[in-house]
Design a protein around this motif. Structure first.
Motif, short mmCIF file in Angstrom:
data_model
loop_
_atom_site.label_atom_id
_atom_site.label_comp_id
_atom_site.label_asym_id
_atom_site.label_seq_id
_atom_site.Cartn_x
_atom_site.Cartn_y
_atom_site.Cartn_z
N MET A 52 0.83 -1.20 0.00
CA MET A 52 0.00 0.00 0.00
C MET A 52 0.87 1.26 0.00
N ARG A 53 2.05 1.14 0.62
CA ARG A 53 2.96 2.29 0.64
C ARG A 53 3.35 2.68 -0.78
N GLU A 54 3.67 1.68 -1.60
CA GLU A 54 4.06 1.95 -2.99
C GLU A 54 2.91 2.54 -3.79
N LYS A 55 1.69 2.05 -3.53
CA LYS A 55 0.52 2.59 -4.23
C LYS A 55 0.30 4.06 -3.85
N TYR A 56 0.48 4.36 -2.56
CA TYR A 56 0.33 5.74 -2.10
C TYR A 56 1.38 6.64 -2.75
N LEU A 57 2.63 6.19 -2.76
CA LEU A 57 3.71 7.00 -3.34
C LEU A 57 3.56 7.19 -4.84
N SER A 58 2.97 6.20 -5.53
CA SER A 58 2.78 6.35 -6.97
C SER A 58 1.51 7.13 -7.31
N GLY A 59 0.66 7.43 -6.32
CA GLY A 59 -0.52 8.25 -6.55
C GLY A 59 -1.70 7.49 -7.12
N VAL A 60 -1.79 6.18 -6.85
CA VAL A 60 -2.89 5.36 -7.37
C VAL A 60 -4.25 5.86 -6.87
#
Length: 113
Positions: A1-9
């Motif tokens: 979820m951290r990566e999704k947040y950082l990528s702006g999903v």
């Protein structure tokens, strides 16, 4: 979820003063079929209705505490400092007690000179 947040999903904050800060999904209720998923902006600490096409997802899948737990788990994602506050003005003068604004109901203290 951290990566999704950082990528702006999950999208960006619709508030202009947040300067397109990334948002996190949040629920208004933990009960299923109560409300759809909303988005939470960690910068202005407000909840908004999402504008992306997965807005038909039930909010209970994320829960009311998801963004707060994620931000506690990853303290490097927390936005420190004060966000920019919008002050309505007409000809350079601030407006107070405007109907429908956050200033409504607040008394203005005037200094006697």
């Amino acid at each position: 979820m951290r990566e999704k947040y950082l990528s702006g999903v999950f999208g960006v904050c619709p508030r202009m003063m947040c300067e397109r800060h990334k948002v996190l999904p949040i629920a208004v209720s933990d009960e299923v079929k109560t409300s759809r998923v909303k988005v939470y902006c960690p910068k202005c600490k407000e909840v908004y209705v999402p504008k992306y096409k997965t807005s038909d997802v039930d909010g209970a899948y994320f829960g009311v505490s998801f963004p707060h737990i994620l931000l506690q788990t990853y303290p490097d994602l927390v936005v420190y400092g004060e966000y920019k506050k919008y002050a309505p003005k007409v000809f350079g003068f601030k407006l107070f007690k405007e109907v429908g604004s956050k200033f409504e109901g607040k008394e203005v203290e005037l200094e006697d000179n």
